[in-house]
Design a protein around this motif. Structure first.
Motif, PDB file in Angstrom:
ATOM      1  N   ILE A 190       0.843  -1.186   0.000  1.00 24.59           N
ATOM      2  CA  ILE A 190       0.000   0.000   0.000  1.00 24.59           C
ATOM      3  C   ILE A 190       0.884   1.243   0.000  1.00 24.59           C
ATOM      4  O   ILE A 190       1.845   1.332   0.775  1.00 24.59           O
ATOM      5  N   ALA A 191       0.588   2.166  -0.893  1.00 23.92           N
ATOM      6  CA  ALA A 191       1.345   3.418  -1.005  1.00 23.92           C
ATOM      7  C   ALA A 191       0.512   4.557  -0.437  1.00 23.92           C
ATOM      8  O   ALA A 191      -0.514   4.931  -1.010  1.00 23.92           O
ATOM      9  N   MET A 192       0.919   5.064   0.724  1.00 25.40           N
ATOM     10  CA  MET A 192       0.297   6.254   1.304  1.00 25.40           C
ATOM     11  C   MET A 192       1.141   7.448   0.877  1.00 25.40           C
ATOM     12  O   MET A 192       2.249   7.637   1.367  1.00 25.40           O
ATOM     13  N   THR A 193       0.631   8.218  -0.090  1.00 26.56           N
ATOM     14  CA  THR A 193       1.465   9.271  -0.654  1.00 26.56           C
ATOM     15  C   THR A 193       0.810  10.643  -0.529  1.00 26.56           C
ATOM     16  O   THR A 193      -0.413  10.790  -0.597  1.00 26.56           O
ATOM     17  N   TRP A 194       1.665  11.635  -0.349  1.00 32.84           N
ATOM     18  CA  TRP A 194       1.212  13.030  -0.417  1.00 32.84           C
ATOM     19  C   TRP A 194       0.795  13.318  -1.851  1.00 32.84           C
ATOM     20  O   TRP A 194       1.294  12.696  -2.795  1.00 32.84           O
ATOM     21  N   ALA A 195      -0.156  14.225  -2.018  1.00 32.78           N
ATOM     22  CA  ALA A 195      -0.562  14.665  -3.357  1.00 32.78           C
ATOM     23  C   ALA A 195      -0.833  16.160  -3.309  1.00 32.78           C
ATOM     24  O   ALA A 195      -1.212  16.707  -2.266  1.00 32.78           O
ATOM     25  N   TYR A 196      -0.658  16.803  -4.442  1.00 28.86           N
ATOM     26  CA  TYR A 196      -0.807  18.263  -4.506  1.00 28.86           C
ATOM     27  C   TYR A 196      -2.257  18.690  -4.267  1.00 28.86           C
ATOM     28  O   TYR A 196      -3.199  18.082  -4.772  1.00 28.86           O
ATOM     29  N   ALA A 257       6.457   8.136  -7.615  1.00 24.24           N
ATOM     30  CA  ALA A 257       6.565   7.038  -8.575  1.00 24.24           C
ATOM     31  C   ALA A 257       7.122   5.780  -7.909  1.00 24.24           C
ATOM     32  O   ALA A 257       6.653   4.667  -8.165  1.00 24.24           O
ATOM     33  N   GLU A 258       8.102   5.959  -7.046  1.00 25.73           N
ATOM     34  CA  GLU A 258       8.688   4.818  -6.344  1.00 25.73           C
ATOM     35  C   GLU A 258       7.646   4.139  -5.458  1.00 25.73           C
ATOM     36  O   GLU A 258       7.577   2.902  -5.384  1.00 25.73           O
ATOM     37  N   ALA A 259       6.836   4.946  -4.789  1.00 20.13           N
ATOM     38  CA  ALA A 259       5.800   4.384  -3.924  1.00 20.13           C
ATOM     39  C   ALA A 259       4.734   3.655  -4.731  1.00 20.13           C
ATOM     40  O   ALA A 259       4.238   2.601  -4.328  1.00 20.13           O
ATOM     41  N   PHE A 260       4.367   4.205  -5.874  1.00 16.30           N
ATOM     42  CA  PHE A 260       3.331   3.606  -6.717  1.00 16.30           C
ATOM     43  C   PHE A 260       3.796   2.321  -7.393  1.00 16.30           C
ATOM     44  O   PHE A 260       2.972   1.471  -7.732  1.00 16.30           O
ATOM     45  N   LYS A 261       5.103   2.168  -7.615  1.00 10.42           N
ATOM     46  CA  LYS A 261       5.618   1.026  -8.360  1.00 10.42           C
ATOM     47  C   LYS A 261       5.212  -0.288  -7.697  1.00 10.42           C
ATOM     48  O   LYS A 261       5.531  -0.558  -6.537  1.00 10.42           O
ATOM     49  N   ASP A 262       4.474  -1.110  -8.465  1.00 11.72           N
ATOM     50  CA  ASP A 262       4.018  -2.432  -8.035  1.00 11.72           C
ATOM     51  C   ASP A 262       3.095  -2.404  -6.814  1.00 11.72           C
ATOM     52  O   ASP A 262       2.920  -3.431  -6.130  1.00 11.72           O
ATOM     53  N   ALA A 263       2.501  -1.251  -6.524  1.00 11.40           N
ATOM     54  CA  ALA A 263       1.583  -1.152  -5.384  1.00 11.40           C
ATOM     55  C   ALA A 263       0.257  -1.831  -5.710  1.00 11.40           C
ATOM     56  O   ALA A 263      -0.243  -1.767  -6.840  1.00 11.40           O
ATOM     57  N   ASP A 264      -0.320  -2.483  -4.707  1.00 17.62           N
ATOM     58  CA  ASP A 264      -1.643  -3.087  -4.842  1.00 17.62           C
ATOM     59  C   ASP A 264      -2.739  -2.090  -4.455  1.00 17.62           C
ATOM     60  O   ASP A 264      -3.884  -2.222  -4.894  1.00 17.62           O
ATOM     61  N   GLU A 310       0.601  14.103  -8.489  1.00 15.38           N
ATOM     62  CA  GLU A 310      -0.799  13.894  -8.814  1.00 15.38           C
ATOM     63  C   GLU A 310      -1.007  12.438  -9.218  1.00 15.38           C
ATOM     64  O   GLU A 310      -0.148  11.846  -9.888  1.00 15.38           O
ATOM     65  N   CYS A 311      -2.124  11.871  -8.818  1.00 14.39           N
ATOM     66  CA  CYS A 311      -2.458  10.500  -9.202  1.00 14.39           C
ATOM     67  C   CYS A 311      -3.053  10.532 -10.606  1.00 14.39           C
ATOM     68  O   CYS A 311      -4.253  10.747 -10.788  1.00 14.39           O
ATOM     69  N   THR A 312      -2.199  10.323 -11.600  1.00 17.68           N
ATOM     70  CA  THR A 312      -2.597  10.362 -13.005  1.00 17.68           C
ATOM     71  C   THR A 312      -2.705   8.939 -13.566  1.00 17.68           C
ATOM     72  O   THR A 312      -2.316   7.962 -12.915  1.00 17.68           O
ATOM     73  N   GLU A 313      -3.183   8.846 -14.800  1.00 16.99           N
ATOM     74  CA  GLU A 313      -3.231   7.545 -15.461  1.00 16.99           C
ATOM     75  C   GLU A 313      -1.829   6.964 -15.612  1.00 16.99           C
ATOM     76  O   GLU A 313      -1.623   5.754 -15.491  1.00 16.99           O
ATOM     77  N   GLU A 314      -0.854   7.841 -15.862  1.00 11.30           N
ATOM     78  CA  GLU A 314       0.540   7.394 -15.998  1.00 11.30           C
ATOM     79  C   GLU A 314       1.048   6.809 -14.687  1.00 11.30           C
ATOM     80  O   GLU A 314       1.748   5.784 -14.674  1.00 11.30           O
ATOM     81  N   MET A 315       0.709   7.469 -13.560  1.00  6.80           N
ATOM     82  CA  MET A 315       1.107   6.948 -12.257  1.00  6.80           C
ATOM     83  C   MET A 315       0.446   5.597 -11.984  1.00  6.80           C
ATOM     84  O   MET A 315       1.091   4.662 -11.489  1.00  6.80           O
ATOM     85  N   MET A 316      -0.811   5.476 -12.327  1.00 10.19           N
ATOM     86  CA  MET A 316      -1.533   4.230 -12.067  1.00 10.19           C
ATOM     87  C   MET A 316      -0.954   3.066 -12.870  1.00 10.19           C
ATOM     88  O   MET A 316      -1.003   1.904 -12.427  1.00 10.19           O
TER      89      MET A 316
END
Length: 396
Positions: A190-196, A257-264, A310-316
């Motif tokens: 799980i990636a708990m990330t700050w967002a703008y 990006a590092e946090a999102f990588k392979d996150a469920d 930002e949580c974008t399609e690219e990030m997902m």
């Protein structure tokens, strides 16, 4: 309807200390106590979905005090109180003697003569909210022991400066159901990330609540934020200790990006820097309006440097199979919808809209379960009796 599956689960757990007690921080509760909340929440939902009344009170009050704006938590608390048979009374400090200097101890006792539950949201100022809740709890405890109150009201933390237990536990129950059980969470990330966000001063209690709770369930937790947006170090220690106990990972990074990588699971959410929230608390305490305005301007400028968070399609696409579960406590800052640029792009949010609403839908049951466990000495027996009586919640 099968309430027995829940009563059997409860009978295998140890949670006696929850009776006539408060719920302030998740990490103050044992694993069995957390499990008991989830189990009772599911049981209460089972009753309601089968049109069976879950009322354990014939009368009584649930008193709410919201020192910050709220939609989901406010209505969840009211729904939970009503589900169990309590009437709701909101304490408006502006219309009470609090505005005239009434002490916390006096207010706590005066509102509690027929109150069974007190729910408080006080998340604005570091070092204040949770401290205030504990003072209220101590005051009603003393009032009960000294014979002023006929019953000892249970205090439920509806969000403070440290934790948002009703939110994180609703989030966790959503995760448990989404993945088909706790046993399926081992190894999930799980990636708990700050967002703008274009706004300033969002509380830290959501990310703190998430890392403090999710790290207990066999998942690897990544906490990501730009430099300068740290959360409370004490909460990081809680998450690290949980990870060490479970043989999992608690990782901090300055890369979304590092946090999102392979996150469920991803949970992109804005919050204010801990140091800035401390500074704001001092400024408000001193009545320094000019200082508050200057701090707000400073933080908005600081936020604007990180619009790429930002949580974008690219990030997902970086997530596990590009299909991670997107979560948010709501309301989210949606780019092009609620703001020019925000935490999440509209297409991602729209794709997860219904799961987000389901996530929020667990909160009334979580709060009701906290109340239930604090008021019922034998919750398993009471649930069985409710199911056996099968009193309709409404006549169809």
């Amino acid at each position: 309807m099968n309430i027995e599956q829940f009563t059997k689960r409860l009978d295998a757990l140890k949670f006696g200390d929850m009776f006539e007690n408060d719920f302030l921080l998740t990490w103050e509760k044992t694993d069995d106590e957390i499990d008991a909340v989830f189990t009772v929440a599911d049981a209460l939902r089972e009753l309601r979905e089968n049109n069976v009344s879950a009322k354990i009170f014939d009368s009584g009050l649930a008193v709410s005090l919201f020192r910050d704006n709220s939609t989901r938590t406010r209505f969840s608390f009211g729904s939970a109180a009503n589900l169990l048979g309590l009437a709701l009374q909101d304490l408006d400090e502006g219309k009470s003697q609090i505005a005239h200097g009434e002490t916390v101890r006096e207010t706590a006792n005066m509102i509690s003569f027929m109150a069974d539950v007190i729910g408080i949201r006080d998340d604005m100022y570091i070092g204040k909210g949770n401290t205030y809740m504990r003072e209220v709890a101590q005051s009603v405890e003393q009032g009960y022991k000294n014979g002023v109150l006929e019953q000892r009201p249970t205090l439920v933390n509806l969000q403070c400066d440290i934790d948002h237990p009703t939110q994180s536990m609703a989030d966790m129950l959503h995760i448990i159901h989404h993945f088909g059980g706790v046993e399926n969470l081992k190894g999930k990330k799980i990636a708990m990330t700050w967002a703008y966000s274009p706004s300033y001063g969002k509380p830290l209690s959501v990310p703190q609540g998430v890392v403090g709770l999710m790290s207990r369930f066999g998942m690897d937790v990544s906490l990501a934020h730009p430099e300068g947006y740290e959360i409370m170090s004490d909460v990081e220690k809680v998450a690290a200790a949980n990870a060490a106990k479970n043989g999992t990972k608690f990782v901090k990074t300055n890369s979304m990006a590092e946090a999102f990588k392979d996150a469920d699971i991803v949970y992109p959410k804005s919050w204010a820097p801990y140091a800035a929230m401390e500074k704001r608390t001092v400024l408000y305490g001193n009545g320094d309006n000019d200082g508050i305005k200057a701090l707000e301007k400073e933080l908005l400028t600081q936020n604007a440097k990180h619009k790429d968070w930002e949580c974008t399609e690219e990030m997902m696409k970086l997530t596990k199979g590009g299909k991670a579960l997107y979560m948010h406590c709501l309301p989210a800052d949606i780019t092009g919808v609620s703001c020019e640029q925000g935490e999440v792009c509209a297409s991602v949010f729209d794709r997860y809209r219904e799961p987000l609403y389901k996530e929020a839908g667990y909160k009334p049951y979580i709060i009701a379960a906290m109340m239930f466990l604090a008021k019922c000495k034998d919750p398993s027996k009471i649930l069985a009796e409710l199911a056996k009586s099968a009193k309709p919640r409404f006549l169809k």
